[in-house]
Write an enzyme that holds these catalytic residues in place. Structure first.
Site, PDB file in Angstrom:
ATOM      1  N   SER A  73      40.449  40.446  34.253  1.00 48.07           N
ATOM      2  CA  SER A  73      39.676  39.831  35.332  1.00 48.07           C
ATOM      3  C   SER A  73      39.167  38.466  34.882  1.00 48.07           C
ATOM      4  O   SER A  73      39.223  38.135  33.696  1.00 48.07           O
ATOM      5  CB  SER A  73      38.480  40.716  35.681  1.00 48.07           C
ATOM      6  OG  SER A  73      37.559  40.690  34.605  1.00 48.07           O
ATOM      7  N   LYS A  74      38.655  37.719  35.840  1.00 47.79           N
ATOM      8  CA  LYS A  74      38.097  36.403  35.512  1.00 47.79           C
ATOM      9  C   LYS A  74      36.947  36.573  34.523  1.00 47.79           C
ATOM     10  O   LYS A  74      36.793  35.792  33.601  1.00 47.79           O
ATOM     11  CB  LYS A  74      37.622  35.707  36.778  1.00 47.79           C
ATOM     12  CG  LYS A  74      36.935  34.393  36.474  1.00 47.79           C
ATOM     13  CD  LYS A  74      36.662  33.576  37.707  1.00 47.79           C
ATOM     14  CE  LYS A  74      36.097  32.205  37.353  1.00 47.79           C
ATOM     15  NZ  LYS A  74      34.895  32.221  36.550  1.00 47.79           N
ATOM     16  N   ARG A  75      36.170  37.631  34.750  1.00 47.27           N
ATOM     17  CA  ARG A  75      35.021  37.866  33.874  1.00 47.27           C
ATOM     18  C   ARG A  75      35.453  38.071  32.414  1.00 47.27           C
ATOM     19  O   ARG A  75      34.859  37.519  31.495  1.00 47.27           O
ATOM     20  CB  ARG A  75      34.224  39.079  34.379  1.00 47.27           C
ATOM     21  CG  ARG A  75      32.837  39.142  33.855  1.00 47.27           C
ATOM     22  CD  ARG A  75      31.830  39.643  34.873  1.00 47.27           C
ATOM     23  NE  ARG A  75      32.335  40.786  35.615  1.00 47.27           N
ATOM     24  CZ  ARG A  75      32.021  42.052  35.327  1.00 47.27           C
ATOM     25  NH1 ARG A  75      31.249  42.335  34.316  1.00 47.27           N
ATOM     26  NH2 ARG A  75      32.496  43.029  36.064  1.00 47.27           N
TER      27      ARG A  75
END
Ligand code: GLU
Length: 510
Positions: A265-267
């Site tokens: 994910s981007k996170r």
């Protein structure tokens, strides 16, 4: 006769395109180029609530940057225009009407609250399946449960409604996937998905199937997250009487976090300090800026090579593939099923390989670029020499400046580990002699710098091993770097001597 290959990349402009989207586009592109087929870009923007300004432009610019050319579609046009689904609204109605007429779809008038109440009721009854579908549809407010007169009256009164697919019970739905083989699903496990929303816009499912049909798509190559939707799509082809025109499916393995635990994910990427978007993206709502692969210094060819291997492999030891070689070697049959770990170190390794493959002349452009930003003058010849020396040590183009700064700026501090340990009286004596010796000539080559050092150390009976680090620290300030003798050659006698003498004056003897 086999159908001509027509593939589409069909992103939704709901935010910045994720790097995984580039991999999907790439696999489509490779198949199109390999077969002399057509690569289409379709913008799936039927979810107007999630539309993000700038996202479409971002997609187009990203594809351009990585070298994926679009033959037909948004931004270039073509025989099936428009290629933006929001502009094709009028086309979908006909097919949804056809589905209603053949009892494969129906009107549903339920409010969100009514749907929620149905879920709660089914749950309380101990029912595992709480979907709007085969088991619940007749208890809801729709054209199947209401009389014809009631339905007509509701429609005429302008009551809000959606149109749902009527999934038939007791069927085995088979999705033939080129990467996973045949996947069979019982139709009773599927829900009656909404095909047309109350605003008259089709949902992704309807628009996707209708457009793939109308645009004569031969292969649907997309991420694994769409596999659960594929049975519904297969049914829609059947319900619309298009089973013979159904494209082939290939669902690509998920991109996993570097440790293999779950979807990337981007996170995760933010946390681990690597980009998730191909280009830098400024979120129009939050103003947050996320650095892209381009701006971080990744070369598009390296990124493509890296992405190609996330889910596919050639079955040989070869790792470096140009786009042309990828086009020749790519095979859907060699796409794996298992999720692909996103190993950023591997991406960096590819970047290093592609930088090393460039000539010093090409690399000098990067350094000259940094130097002009710093207002530093340098000849091309010197920049080329410096790049040649640093070539095996850099990962990104900007590293030529970051690692080569000392060529242009004399050190103002010295690595303390070296000075604490090695800046001895012995070293100072040798360096003093060395500076005096090299000063005598106007110019110096790496070979001469080396033979003078050998002469001085042997005369003073000191091993060169004890001197190299103090010498390096006096010249560059650092404990490691490119070939030291070649560095002295590039700096020239005057500058090298000045630096050694300055260090001798500044660094206290241990
Ligand atoms: N619009 C979908 C997406 O954003 C495309 C899925 C498909 O290729 O069918 O991923």
């Amino acid at each position: 006769m086999t159908k001509p290959v027509r593939v589409r990349f069909a992103p939704s402009p709901t935010g910045a395109l994720h790097i995984g989207g580039i991999r999907t586009a790439l696999y489509n592109y490779l198949l199109a180029r390999q077969t002399g087929g057509t690569m289409i870009l379709r913008i799936e923007d039927t979810d107007q609530n999630r539309f993000v300004p700038g996202a479409e432009e971002f997609i187009i610019e990203s594809l351009k940057w990585v070298g994926i050319a679009i033959d037909e579609g948004q931004s270039v046009g073509g025989p099936y225009a428009p290629y933006r689904q929001s502009e094709r609204k009028h086309l979908y109605k006909k097919y949804v009407d056809q589905l209603i007429a053949s009892a494969k779809a129906y009107y549903a008038f339920d409010s969100e609250g009514e749907i929620e109440a149905m879920r709660i009721r089914l749950k309380a009854e101990g029912n595992d399946n709480q979907q709007y579908g085969i088991h619940s549809r007749l208890s809801m407010r729709n054209s199947l449960s209401l009389s014809e007169a009631e339905t007509t009256q509701l429609l005429e009164s302008g009551a809000p409604y959606v149109i749902r697919a009527k999934i038939e019970s007791g069927h085995q739905v088979v999705v033939n996937d080129l990467t996973r083989g045949s996947v069979t699903v019982q139709s009773d496990t599927l829900d009656d998905k909404v095909l047309m929303k109350s605003d008259g816009m089709p949902t992704y499912h309807l628009a996707n199937v209708v457009d793939d049909y109308l645009m004569k798509i031969s292969h649907v190559i997309r991420g694994e997250e769409w596999l659960p939707s594929a049975p519904l799509h297969v049914l829609l082809y059947q319900y619309l009487g298009w089973q013979n025109e159904m494209p082939e499916f290939a669902h690509l393995p998920l991109l996993l976090k570097p440790d293999g635990n779950g979807k990337l994910s981007k996170r995760d990427a933010d946390k681990m300090g690597f980009p998730i978007f191909p280009l830098t993206w400024k979120d129009p709502h939050t103003g947050e800026v996320a650095t892209g692969y381009r701006e971080a210094g990744y070369l598009p060819q390296a990124l493509i090579n890296f992405l190609a291997f996330l889910g596919w492999n050639p079955g040989t030891e070869q790792e470096i593939f140009s786009m042309t070689q990828l086009i020749d070697s790519f095979a859907i049959q060699r796409i794996g099923k298992a999720g692909a770990k996103f190993d950023i170190q591997k991406a960096q390794w590819f970047n290093q390989q592609y930088l090393r493959g460039k000539s010093n002349e090409e690399l000098a452009i990067y350094l000259m670029d940094s130097l002009s930003k710093e207002n530093i003058n340098c000849s091309n010849a010197v920049a080329e020499k410096i790049c040649g020396l640093l070539k095996d040590r850099v990962t990104f183009p900007q590293d030529f400046w970051l690692q080569g700064k000392f060529f242009f700026k004399a050190p103002t501090s010295y690595d303390e580990q070296v000075t604490n340990k090695k800046w001895t009286q012995e070293a100072v004596t040798v360096l003093t002699q060395y500076a005096n010796q090299i000063k005598k000539s106007d110019t110096i080559t790496a070979d001469v710098a080396k033979s003078i050092l050998e002469k001085v150390t042997s005369e003073l009976n000191v091993g060169t091993g004890k001197i190299l680090q103090p010498l390096r620290v006096s010249i560059t300030g650092g404990a490691s770097g490119p070939d030291l003798m070649a560095t002295i050659e590039v700096l020239g006698v005057e500058e090298a001597t000045k630096r050694i003498e300055h260090a001798l004056k500044t660094i206290p003897i241990k």
